[in-house]
Design a protein around this motif. Structure first.
Motif: not given
Length: 137
Positions: A30-39, A54-64, A132-137
């Motif tokens: 499970s990951i902590a929710t990653v909030p992002l601003d498209l601006n 490429k953004i931080t989060g997840g286990m080894q980073g995340i590709i959005l 705004s984007l939100r990345i979650s489980n």
């Protein structure tokens, strides 16, 4: 007699079913929710269809990834086979585990070539609300 025939029929149907379900994810994290601003300038790459960041989060980073009509996709860069400590790379079309050269679809996370029994890449849910984007489980 009717009960016996019904029981035999049910048993025959039950045992003739085959489990064809594919493993869509071998990850149990499970990951902590990653909030992002498209601006945010860091996300300029995902503003255009087929763009990525490429953004931080997840286990080894995340590709959005901006899947255009499919919406935003987010995949963990951790290799699904757990045989690699190096994050997966992304070439604009597919995710690639550099340790064993396995490849995964950026649209579905499915291992390539399609139809293999390997685990899928770990996909996260992406929710958009305005800029705004939100990345979650």
């Amino acid at each position: 007699m009717f009960k016996t025939i019904g029981f035999l029929f049910f048993t025959l149907i039950f045992y003739s079913c085959e489990d064809n379900t594919r493993i869509s994810s071998c990850f149990r994290n499970s990951i902590a929710t990653v909030p992002l601003d498209l601006n945010n300038p860091q996300l300029n790459g995902v503003l255009t269809p087929t763009g990525s960041a490429k953004i931080t989060g997840g286990m080894q980073g995340i590709i959005l990834y901006n899947g255009a009509t499919l919406g935003y996709k987010a995949f963990d860069r951790k290799c699904p086979k757990f045989d690699c400590n190096t994050p997966m790379s992304f070439d604009g079309q597919r995710l690639k585990c550099v340790c064993d050269d396995s490849e995964y679809s950026i649209l579905t996370g499915e291992p390539l070539p399609q139809g293999t029994d390997a685990c899928f890449a770990r996909e996260y849910t992406v929710t958009r609300n305005g800029s705004s984007l939100r990345i979650s489980n």
